[in-house]
Design a protein around this motif. Structure first.
Motif, PDB file in Angstrom:
ATOM      1  N   GLU A 173       9.164   9.988   6.653  1.00  0.00           N
ATOM      2  CA  GLU A 173      10.633   9.939   6.620  1.00  0.00           C
ATOM      3  C   GLU A 173      11.126   8.621   6.031  1.00  0.00           C
ATOM      4  O   GLU A 173      12.027   7.980   6.564  1.00  0.00           O
ATOM      5  N   CYS A 174      10.531   8.250   4.921  1.00  0.00           N
ATOM      6  CA  CYS A 174      10.861   6.987   4.261  1.00  0.00           C
ATOM      7  C   CYS A 174      11.248   7.285   2.815  1.00  0.00           C
ATOM      8  O   CYS A 174      10.470   7.905   2.077  1.00  0.00           O
ATOM      9  N   SER A 175      12.424   6.852   2.397  1.00  0.00           N
ATOM     10  CA  SER A 175      12.887   7.081   1.031  1.00  0.00           C
ATOM     11  C   SER A 175      12.060   6.263   0.050  1.00  0.00           C
ATOM     12  O   SER A 175      11.360   5.307   0.431  1.00  0.00           O
ATOM     13  N   HIS A 176      12.183   6.606  -1.219  1.00  0.00           N
ATOM     14  CA  HIS A 176      11.420   5.866  -2.223  1.00  0.00           C
ATOM     15  C   HIS A 176      11.895   4.414  -2.306  1.00  0.00           C
ATOM     16  O   HIS A 176      11.060   3.499  -2.433  1.00  0.00           O
ATOM     17  N   ALA A 177      13.188   4.200  -2.217  1.00  0.00           N
ATOM     18  CA  ALA A 177      13.709   2.831  -2.274  1.00  0.00           C
ATOM     19  C   ALA A 177      13.177   2.003  -1.105  1.00  0.00           C
ATOM     20  O   ALA A 177      12.796   0.835  -1.278  1.00  0.00           O
ATOM     21  N   GLU A 178      13.134   2.610   0.074  1.00  0.00           N
ATOM     22  CA  GLU A 178      12.611   1.899   1.246  1.00  0.00           C
ATOM     23  C   GLU A 178      11.119   1.620   1.095  1.00  0.00           C
ATOM     24  O   GLU A 178      10.634   0.534   1.447  1.00  0.00           O
ATOM     25  N   ALA A 179      10.377   2.603   0.574  1.00  0.00           N
ATOM     26  CA  ALA A 179       8.936   2.416   0.383  1.00  0.00           C
ATOM     27  C   ALA A 179       8.662   1.326  -0.644  1.00  0.00           C
ATOM     28  O   ALA A 179       7.731   0.523  -0.475  1.00  0.00           O
ATOM     29  N   MET A 180       9.454   1.292  -1.695  1.00  0.00           N
ATOM     30  CA  MET A 180       9.277   0.244  -2.705  1.00  0.00           C
ATOM     31  C   MET A 180       9.546  -1.135  -2.105  1.00  0.00           C
ATOM     32  O   MET A 180       8.869  -2.118  -2.436  1.00  0.00           O
ATOM     33  N   GLU A 181      10.507  -1.234  -1.214  1.00  0.00           N
ATOM     34  CA  GLU A 181      10.792  -2.513  -0.568  1.00  0.00           C
ATOM     35  C   GLU A 181       9.619  -2.940   0.318  1.00  0.00           C
ATOM     36  O   GLU A 181       9.239  -4.122   0.333  1.00  0.00           O
ATOM     37  N   VAL A 182       9.022  -1.979   1.051  1.00  0.00           N
ATOM     38  CA  VAL A 182       7.838  -2.297   1.850  1.00  0.00           C
ATOM     39  C   VAL A 182       6.712  -2.769   0.939  1.00  0.00           C
ATOM     40  O   VAL A 182       6.012  -3.750   1.234  1.00  0.00           O
ATOM     41  N   ALA A 183       6.525  -2.085  -0.187  1.00  0.00           N
ATOM     42  CA  ALA A 183       5.472  -2.459  -1.133  1.00  0.00           C
ATOM     43  C   ALA A 183       5.701  -3.874  -1.670  1.00  0.00           C
ATOM     44  O   ALA A 183       4.745  -4.656  -1.801  1.00  0.00           O
ATOM     45  N   ARG A 184       6.939  -4.188  -1.982  1.00  0.00           N
ATOM     46  CA  ARG A 184       7.236  -5.547  -2.469  1.00  0.00           C
ATOM     47  C   ARG A 184       6.994  -6.586  -1.381  1.00  0.00           C
ATOM     48  O   ARG A 184       6.539  -7.712  -1.664  1.00  0.00           O
ATOM     49  N   GLN A 185       7.285  -6.215  -0.134  1.00  0.00           N
ATOM     50  CA  GLN A 185       7.017  -7.121   0.977  1.00  0.00           C
ATOM     51  C   GLN A 185       5.515  -7.379   1.114  1.00  0.00           C
ATOM     52  O   GLN A 185       5.084  -8.515   1.339  1.00  0.00           O
ATOM     53  N   ILE A 186       4.719  -6.323   0.979  1.00  0.00           N
ATOM     54  CA  ILE A 186       3.265  -6.475   1.034  1.00  0.00           C
ATOM     55  C   ILE A 186       2.801  -7.410  -0.084  1.00  0.00           C
ATOM     56  O   ILE A 186       2.026  -8.357   0.131  1.00  0.00           O
ATOM     57  N   HIS A 187       3.284  -7.148  -1.287  1.00  0.00           N
ATOM     58  CA  HIS A 187       2.918  -7.954  -2.455  1.00  0.00           C
ATOM     59  C   HIS A 187       3.261  -9.422  -2.233  1.00  0.00           C
ATOM     60  O   HIS A 187       2.438 -10.324  -2.482  1.00  0.00           O
ATOM     61  N   GLN A 188       4.461  -9.673  -1.718  1.00  0.00           N
ATOM     62  CA  GLN A 188       4.908 -11.057  -1.502  1.00  0.00           C
ATOM     63  C   GLN A 188       4.122 -11.728  -0.372  1.00  0.00           C
ATOM     64  O   GLN A 188       3.732 -12.899  -0.489  1.00  0.00           O
ATOM     65  N   ARG A 189       3.900 -10.997   0.715  1.00  0.00           N
ATOM     66  CA  ARG A 189       3.199 -11.598   1.857  1.00  0.00           C
ATOM     67  C   ARG A 189       1.758 -11.956   1.504  1.00  0.00           C
ATOM     68  O   ARG A 189       1.225 -12.957   1.996  1.00  0.00           O
ATOM     69  N   VAL A 190       1.111 -11.138   0.661  1.00  0.00           N
ATOM     70  CA  VAL A 190      -0.252 -11.487   0.235  1.00  0.00           C
ATOM     71  C   VAL A 190      -0.227 -12.755  -0.606  1.00  0.00           C
ATOM     72  O   VAL A 190      -1.089 -13.640  -0.451  1.00  0.00           O
ATOM     73  N   GLN A 191       0.759 -12.891  -1.478  1.00  0.00           N
ATOM     74  CA  GLN A 191       0.880 -14.119  -2.268  1.00  0.00           C
ATOM     75  C   GLN A 191       1.085 -15.341  -1.374  1.00  0.00           C
ATOM     76  O   GLN A 191       0.510 -16.413  -1.614  1.00  0.00           O
ATOM     77  N   LEU A 192       1.892 -15.172  -0.325  1.00  0.00           N
ATOM     78  CA  LEU A 192       2.183 -16.288   0.572  1.00  0.00           C
ATOM     79  C   LEU A 192       0.958 -16.728   1.375  1.00  0.00           C
ATOM     80  O   LEU A 192       0.944 -17.843   1.915  1.00  0.00           O
ATOM     81  N   LEU A 193      -0.065 -15.862   1.455  1.00  0.00           N
ATOM     82  CA  LEU A 193      -1.302 -16.276   2.108  1.00  0.00           C
ATOM     83  C   LEU A 193      -1.959 -17.424   1.340  1.00  0.00           C
ATOM     84  O   LEU A 193      -2.701 -18.224   1.924  1.00  0.00           O
TER      85      LEU A 193
END
Length: 305
Positions: free
Chosen positions: A224-244
């Motif tokens: 029950e997650c829209s594409h826009a919401e899923a893309m935001e989660v994906a960007r969060q994952i991408h950013q958080r890995v960089q911040l490691l």
């Protein structure tokens, strides 16, 4: 503390529901239904841990309800105890043959009901714990590929009832083989664990599930997650890995560990294959890698039946 287990009581006589509920409500979450059709709907919606099912009901009787539930991938493993005034050995055998685990005859003895329900729920809890271990990745604590398949199957079936959206994210650590070669497998395991933690922190909803898909790949199932919401989660994952800020001198993408991410979203439909989400997200991951890695790509698609 463990969440309270739940029991669905199915009986066309309200007085019987009241007796059973009074015996169990102090220890369990109680749902009830007064018809077979209602029982199936409530079971699929609330996913009880155990069902007390009356055999003789007008319309759809308990045998039909039992057969329907046992054939349903969502609730087929929920234990069912038949309750009946029949006192008939043939009826008992028929119920057990259909998949019920026990039989309680009326009039109801609250003490006996509590004991039987407790015993069966204790066994179910142990089975669930063993099943959870079988679908858990030992290194990261996330689910494994088997868990991904199970969650996708169950989500696709459940969400198809309302044609709700389902999103899948696939994450791949860029040039991870080179990382292992450069830093060693112990450092590689530590890197995998840190990336897994970043995934978990990026997902805020309790319904979302993160798994280690295999090797250096991870996946996130977002019901029950829209594409826009899923893309935001994906960007969060991408950013958080960089911040490691994990050094990676052998990467062509950056001086630190990065990930490529593919996202796919579609409305669930009856008969739709869960593998469609994996294929679509994999395609987007391939595009992200082909474009130089260290980025997020995604699309919405339609499931073909």
């Amino acid at each position: 503390m463990n969440e309270r287990q739940s029991v669905l009581i199915v009986d066309d006589e309200v007085s019987n529901i009241e007796i059973l509920s009074a015996a169990l409500e102090d220890d369990y979450e109680i749902y009830f239904a007064t018809s077979g059709e209602e029982a199936v709907d409530i079971a699929r919606t609330n996913m009880p841990d155990l069902i007390l099912l009356d055999v003789l009901m007008p319309g759809t009787d308990g045998y039909v309800v039992c057969s329907t539930l046992k054939a349903d991938p969502l609730v087929g493993d929920v234990p069912i105890i038949f309750t009946t005034a029949l006192g008939d050995r043939d009826a008992e055998v028929r119920g057990l043959t259909l998949g019920a685990i026990d039989y309680i005859t009326k009039p109801i003895s609250p003490v006996a009901v509590r004991a039987r329900v407790r015993n069966h729920l204790d066994m179910k809890r142990m089975r669930d714990q063993l099943a959870e271990m079988a679908v858990t990745d030992a290194l990261t604590g996330l689910g494994n590929r088997r868990r991904l398949e199970r969650v996708l199957d169950q989500s696709a079936v459940r969400l198809a009832m309302n044609e709700s959206l389902l999103s899948l994210i696939i994450v791949d650590i860029d040039f991870f083989k080179r990382y292992n070669d450069a830093y060693g497998h112990t450092a590689g395991d530590r890197c995998l664990s840190m990336v897994a933690s970043a995934l978990k922190r990026a997902m805020q909803r309790t319904a979302d599930v993160a798994v280690r898909y295999g090797g250096e790949e991870f996946a996130c199932v977002l019901p029950e997650c829209s594409h826009a919401e899923a893309m935001e989660v994906a960007r969060q994952i991408h950013q958080r890995v960089q911040l490691l800020d994990i050094p990676h001198r052998a990467s062509d993408a950056a001086a630190f560990v990065t990930v490529s991410v593919g996202v796919a979203t579609a409305a669930c439909v009856a008969g739709g294959a869960p593998e469609a989400w994996v294929r679509a997200a994999d395609e987007q991951l391939y595009l992200a890698k082909s474009a130089g890695r260290n980025q997020v790509m995604g699309r919405e698609f339609s499931v073909q039946v």
